[in-house]
Write a protein that holds these residues in place. Structure first.
Motif, short mmCIF file in Angstrom:
data_model
loop_
_atom_site.label_atom_id
_atom_site.label_comp_id
_atom_site.label_asym_id
_atom_site.label_seq_id
_atom_site.Cartn_x
_atom_site.Cartn_y
_atom_site.Cartn_z
N ARG A 182 0.84 -1.17 -0.41
CA ARG A 182 -0.02 0.06 0.63
C ARG A 182 0.41 0.96 0.17
O ARG A 182 0.45 2.40 -1.08
N VAL A 183 1.89 1.41 0.68
CA VAL A 183 2.65 2.77 1.25
C VAL A 183 4.05 2.31 -0.17
O VAL A 183 3.92 4.13 -0.91
N ILE A 184 3.70 1.37 -1.38
CA ILE A 184 4.65 1.58 -2.19
C ILE A 184 3.58 2.40 -3.24
O ILE A 184 4.23 3.39 -4.39
N ASP A 185 2.48 1.76 -2.81
CA ASP A 185 1.67 1.81 -4.66
C ASP A 185 1.38 3.70 -4.04
O ASP A 185 1.14 4.18 -5.72
N ALA A 186 0.98 4.07 -3.17
CA ALA A 186 0.83 5.49 -2.82
C ALA A 186 1.63 5.98 -3.46
O ALA A 186 1.25 6.94 -2.90
N GLY A 187 3.18 5.75 -3.88
CA GLY A 187 3.74 6.74 -3.86
C GLY A 187 4.15 7.58 -3.09
O GLY A 187 4.73 8.92 -2.75
N VAL A 188 4.21 7.41 -1.17
CA VAL A 188 4.33 8.11 -0.23
C VAL A 188 5.63 8.41 -0.12
O VAL A 188 6.15 9.23 0.06
N LEU A 189 5.84 7.31 -0.04
CA LEU A 189 7.98 7.22 0.24
C LEU A 189 8.67 7.11 -1.20
O LEU A 189 9.02 5.92 -1.59
N THR A 190 8.82 7.75 -2.03
CA THR A 190 9.68 6.83 -3.31
C THR A 190 11.09 8.68 -3.18
O THR A 190 11.05 8.79 -2.01
N LYS A 191 12.20 8.12 -3.86
CA LYS A 191 13.61 8.43 -4.14
C LYS A 191 13.15 10.21 -4.26
O LYS A 191 14.66 11.21 -3.23
N ALA A 192 12.22 10.94 -4.73
CA ALA A 192 11.37 12.02 -5.02
C ALA A 192 11.83 12.60 -3.23
O ALA A 192 12.15 13.85 -3.45
N GLN A 201 17.56 10.45 13.13
CA GLN A 201 17.53 11.16 11.93
C GLN A 201 15.99 10.95 11.11
O GLN A 201 15.85 11.67 10.05
N HIS A 202 15.62 9.78 11.79
CA HIS A 202 14.61 9.11 10.64
C HIS A 202 13.01 10.19 11.23
O HIS A 202 11.66 9.01 10.16
N ALA A 203 13.24 10.05 12.21
CA ALA A 203 11.85 11.02 12.16
C ALA A 203 10.81 11.54 11.62
O ALA A 203 9.85 11.41 11.19
N PRO A 204 11.57 12.76 10.73
CA PRO A 204 10.59 12.84 9.52
C PRO A 204 9.23 11.94 9.19
O PRO A 204 8.79 12.70 8.43
N LEU A 205 10.31 11.00 9.13
CA LEU A 205 9.23 9.82 8.24
C LEU A 205 8.24 9.19 8.96
O LEU A 205 7.37 8.53 8.67
N VAL A 206 8.12 9.12 9.79
CA VAL A 206 7.08 8.68 10.65
C VAL A 206 6.07 9.45 10.73
O VAL A 206 5.23 8.58 10.76
N GLU A 207 5.27 10.88 9.89
CA GLU A 207 4.88 11.77 10.67
C GLU A 207 4.60 11.92 8.84
O GLU A 207 3.55 12.37 8.72
N LEU A 208 5.18 10.76 7.95
CA LEU A 208 4.35 11.25 6.59
C LEU A 208 2.87 10.24 6.69
O LEU A 208 2.40 9.27 6.82
N GLN A 209 1.96 11.26 5.41
CA GLN A 209 0.55 10.61 5.48
C GLN A 209 0.41 9.54 4.50
O GLN A 209 1.09 10.15 2.95
N VAL A 210 -0.03 8.75 4.67
CA VAL A 210 -0.68 7.63 3.60
C VAL A 210 -2.05 8.06 3.20
O VAL A 210 -2.48 7.74 3.82
N PRO A 211 -1.99 8.18 2.43
CA PRO A 211 -3.38 7.99 1.80
C PRO A 211 -3.99 6.79 1.83
O PRO A 211 -2.95 5.84 1.77
N GLY A 212 -5.18 6.71 1.65
CA GLY A 212 -6.79 5.34 1.47
C GLY A 212 -6.87 4.96 2.93
O GLY A 212 -6.71 3.65 3.00
#
Lengths: 103, 458
Positions: free
Chosen positions: A35-45, A92-103
């Motif tokens: 779901r996270v991959i398909d939603a594109g919430v965490l990509t290289k960009a 250093q990972h903290a900003p990733l914790v609160e990324l919003q994942v749609p769906g």
């Protein structure tokens, strides 16, 4: 909407040697991982923008057997250099914790 | 080849393991017992000074159990990267602990020491001849940088360890070594499949890091066979699952699929992970791609200077909102005070003062996406560094007082703008070091880089 932190079993950062930082986003089950991959919430960009680093410096992996997304970047400060504030790179990972994942 | 059984006592000697887990491991009749002793993870201080990372007490307890277990089975015991950095001082420290245990417990063994600290003249020669190349990212390197390093170690692979075992050593204490090589050495000696041997070693070297919920550092066991290896933690409450074992290749590696070793690359990209039961996992299809010639990673540390630290809290909104200009102005005026104190002997280029603002960007620095947001209070850490310890401490004492009373435009009259949680406010941190190498050397004579010494103990 859920946060990436709520969906992952573990999000962590760590040194990969004194000159690299690495980030592991690990999921319990295949469904959350996909779901996270398909939603594109965490990509290289996305990572490059969030951490204000050049996309060309971001090394990005999907690790299916571990159900994990992995990112590595050069350390912004060499480990334990006078301007470094995180000897083990563990916070250093903290900003990733609160990324919003749609769906 | 059949089967080679490998017991990993713990992820790092000195961090501990349960006696019951280790005893279970011994009952499974391992062909080798091994434990890693270090890494660069704690920073350059241990390499720079030669001081160990863990306590002597903690290390002696672990080594004693390992030496006794080895004595029961008469199999090799390998401890790598002694004293954390794996410099000659670390090897000497571990050797002395081993000798003390042997004396106290009446143990006898052939002791092999394999040192990996490098001769500066040798490295300069290799550099001149183009055999030292940078790993990305790496700092600039020159003969001058090699010269001013306090210590430089090369990370050995399995060959120097195999050489020591073949020479008759029962207990092998090494300088800086690839963590993985310690566990791969005996399986490779016995012609195990290199893919399985290296991959099993990669899982073993971190002790119980590959378990589902690591409750503490502890022992773990692997069976390396022709086309697979099995891995199982020794505490009955600890569990490995296919996912937990697969996940372990992520830890501290920039690339989770291709893991570089001195003699080649472990490729885990095609691996399959299968549960044997609810605690043990079988791994197949690990591959090892040998390199054309061995290469060794160099780690070097040089003195950065003598440091002092001052910690303080700030609660006042007026100071918090102008904290950067407040600090910049303070440093500028402090320079005049330094001139007065040292009469020109110490100038602006001879020292530096840094401020880290906790509650703003203290943890992440320039990676911080929320850098503009500040709470109602912040913590500040000032660090002062100079090439002379006495100068640093003189600067720190004066600066703590100077900063405490440094004025802001909003108030008229003398202020005290810092909340010190400790007095004296300044702490002498002594010498601090920086890493100065991230390079590999592909030497003409690899064997010459690692020095062997043997002693009969007991």
């Amino acid at each position: 909407m859920a946060t990436l932190g709520e969906m992952a079993r573990l999000i962590r950062s760590k040194n990969a040697g004194p000159y690299m930082l690495t980030f592991d986003v690990m999921f319990e089950d295949e469904a959350s991982y996909r779901r996270v991959i398909d939603a594109g919430v965490l990509t290289k960009a996305v990572f490059a923008k969030l951490y204000q680093v050049d996309e060309g410096e971001v090394i990005f992996f999907h690790h299916d057997a571990a159900k994990a997304i992995k990112i590595s970047i050069p350390r912004p400060y060499v480990q334990c250099d006078l301007d470094d504030g995180d000897a083990y790179g563990g916070q250093q990972h903290a900003p990733l914790v609160e990324l919003q994942v749609p769906g | 080849m059949g089967e080679v059984r490998v017991l990993s006592a713990s992820g790092q000697i000195g961090s501990g393991f349960m006696e019951s887990s280790f005893a279970k491991g011994i009952s499974l009749k391992p062909d080798v017992i091994a434990c890693d002793g270090g890494s660069s993870d704690a920073g350059p201080y241990h390499l720079g000074t030669g001081e160990p990372h863990f306590s002597r007490e903690g290390t002696k307890r672990d080594l004693k159990l390992m030496l006794q277990g080895r004595d029961t089975l008469k199999v090799p015991l390998i401890v790598g990267s002694c004293g954390m950095a794996g410099g000659d001082a670390g090897v000497a420290w571990m050797r002395d602990i081993a000798l003390e245990i042997a004396r106290e417990e009446g143990l006898s063994f052939n002791l092999g020491l394999v040192r990996s600290e490098q001769d500066k003249g040798f490295l300069k020669q290799e550099l001149r001849e183009g055999r030292i190349t940078p790993l990305n990212p790496a700092p600039e390197i020159s003969e001058a940088i090699i010269e001013r390093s306090s210590h430089i170690v090369a990370m050995m692979g399995h060959e120097p360890i195999v050489q020591a075992i073949e020479a008759g050593a029962d207990v092998i204490l090494t300088g800086r070594a690839s963590d993985t090589a310690l566990f791969a050495a005996v399986p490779l000696m016995r012609n195990a499949d290199p893919g399985s041997a290296w991959h099993a070693a990669k899982i073993l070297e971190c002790g119980t890091a590959s378990t589902v919920q690591r409750k503490r550092p502890d022992s773990i066991f692997a069976w390396v066979r022709d086309d697979h290896f099995d891995i199982e933690p020794l505490d009955p409450e600890a569990r490995c699952t296919p996912q937990s074992v697969a996940s372990h290749s992520l830890y501290e590696n920039a690339d989770p699929f291709l893991i570089t070793e001195p003699g080649g690359t472990l490729d885990t990209s095609g691996c399959e992970y299968e549960a044997l039961n609810d605690r043990a996992v079988r791994v197949t299809r690990s591959r090892f791609l040998p390199s054309e010639r061995p290469t060794f990673k160099l780690e070097g540390a040089e003195l950065a200077g003598y440091q002092a630290a001052i910690m303080a809290g700030i609660r006042e909104p007026y100071i918090i909102r102008q904290i950067d200009s407040w600090f910049a102005g303070m440093c500028e005026r402090f320079a005049a005070r330094v001139q007065e104190m040292f009469q020109g002997r110490v100038g602006p280029d001879d020292y530096s003062i840094r401020m880290r603002v906790y509650g703003r960007d203290g943890v992440m620095g320039k990676l911080e996406p929320l850098a503009g947001q500040v709470g109602h209070e912040v913590g500040v850490l000032f660090t002062i560094i100079s090439p002379e310890r006495s100068v640093t401490m003189a600067l720190a004492k004066t600066f703590a007082h100077f900063a405490l009373h440094y004025p802001i435009p909003e108030w008229r009259g003398l202020i005290s703008g810092l909340a010190f949680p400790m007095t004296p406010a300044e702490t002498d941190r002594g010498p601090v070091y920086r890493f100065n190498l991230n390079h590999i050397v592909a030497p003409r004579e690899p064997r010459a880089m690692f020095r062997h010494e043997y002693m009969e103990v007991g």
